[in-house]
Scaffold this motif. Sequence first.
Motif, PDB file in Angstrom:
ATOM      1  N   SER A   1       2.929  48.004   7.814  1.00 20.96           N
ATOM      2  CA  SER A   1       3.730  48.689   6.461  1.00 20.96           C
ATOM      3  C   SER A   1       5.258  49.258   7.004  1.00 20.96           C
ATOM      4  N   ASP A   2       5.043  49.922   8.105  1.00 26.42           N
ATOM      5  CA  ASP A   2       6.621  50.430   8.489  1.00 26.42           C
ATOM      6  C   ASP A   2       7.380  49.624   9.529  1.00 26.42           C
ATOM      7  N   LYS A   3       6.503  48.456  10.022  1.00 30.24           N
ATOM      8  CA  LYS A   3       7.565  47.477  10.684  1.00 30.24           C
ATOM      9  C   LYS A   3       7.257  46.133  10.248  1.00 30.24           C
ATOM     10  N   PRO A   4       7.947  45.483   9.303  1.00 27.01           N
ATOM     11  CA  PRO A   4       7.945  44.067   8.832  1.00 27.01           C
ATOM     12  C   PRO A   4       8.426  43.239   9.886  1.00 27.01           C
ATOM     13  N   VAL A   5       7.607  41.976   9.795  1.00 24.48           N
ATOM     14  CA  VAL A   5       8.328  40.647  10.675  1.00 24.48           C
ATOM     15  C   VAL A   5       9.278  39.924   9.991  1.00 24.48           C
ATOM     16  N   GLU A   6      10.279  39.756  10.561  1.00 25.51           N
ATOM     17  CA  GLU A   6      11.487  39.007  10.295  1.00 25.51           C
ATOM     18  C   GLU A   6      11.653  37.803  10.987  1.00 25.51           C
ATOM     19  N   PHE A   7      11.605  36.656  10.240  1.00 26.20           N
ATOM     20  CA  PHE A   7      12.174  35.535  11.231  1.00 26.20           C
ATOM     21  C   PHE A   7      13.231  34.823  10.352  1.00 26.20           C
TER      22      PHE A   7
ATOM     23  N   GLY B   1       3.801  44.788   4.885  1.00 14.08           N
ATOM     24  CA  GLY B   1       2.617  45.314   4.858  1.00 14.08           C
ATOM     25  C   GLY B   1       1.647  44.981   5.966  1.00 14.08           C
ATOM     26  N   ASN B   2       0.307  45.307   5.911  1.00  7.50           N
ATOM     27  CA  ASN B   2      -0.674  44.662   7.025  1.00  7.50           C
ATOM     28  C   ASN B   2      -0.865  43.451   6.986  1.00  7.50           C
ATOM     29  N   ALA B   3      -0.437  42.684   7.958  1.00  9.23           N
ATOM     30  CA  ALA B   3      -0.985  41.232   7.624  1.00  9.23           C
ATOM     31  C   ALA B   3      -1.012  40.547   9.220  1.00  9.23           C
ATOM     32  N   GLU B   4      -1.698  39.628   9.227  1.00  8.35           N
ATOM     33  CA  GLU B   4      -1.773  38.873  10.373  1.00  8.35           C
ATOM     34  C   GLU B   4      -0.862  37.595  10.278  1.00  8.35           C
ATOM     35  N   VAL B   5       0.303  37.362  11.100  1.00  4.90           N
ATOM     36  CA  VAL B   5       1.305  36.298  10.763  1.00  4.90           C
ATOM     37  C   VAL B   5       1.275  35.505  11.583  1.00  4.90           C
ATOM     38  N   LYS B   6       1.242  33.809  11.210  1.00  2.50           N
ATOM     39  CA  LYS B   6       1.510  32.841  11.795  1.00  2.50           C
ATOM     40  C   LYS B   6       2.513  31.836  11.307  1.00  2.50           C
TER      41      LYS B   6
END
Length: 140
Positions: free
Chosen positions: A30-36, A52-57
């Motif tokens: 939640s405090d560290k989003p993934v950016e691509f 949010g809290n998620a597993e990202v692929k």
Amino acid sequence: MEKESFSKKETVDQKKHSQTEVEISGKAESDKPVEFFNVDNGDTLQSIKIYGNAEVKIRSKASNLNHSKTESKSETVVEKLKEFSQNIVKENNVKERMSEMKQKTKQIDVTGFQAGAWIFASIVAFLAILIFFTYKYLKK
């Protein structure tokens, strides 16, 4: 008549193929989003931001194919100038041209007085106009 010919045909076929595969996996918090960001030659093609809290692929595949074909054709025909000049310039032809030139020169000499008269008349007219406008200017 002898004829030399030279012909050249050149074909250039270029293919440029590039393929890009990207695979990203991680975990978003939640405090560290993934950016691509997908950037190609300074242009951003896509931008993805996951909160949010998620597993990202993320899996991305791109291919680029540039095909260029250039064809140039050049043809040059060189003929022997010796025979060509012999056909055009013959002794009789040169003598005829010289006699025509002499006749034209005599005609110009006979009618040359008319040309001289026109030149003299135009100079006198120009001087008359110049004197008239000078007189008008100085009269003021």
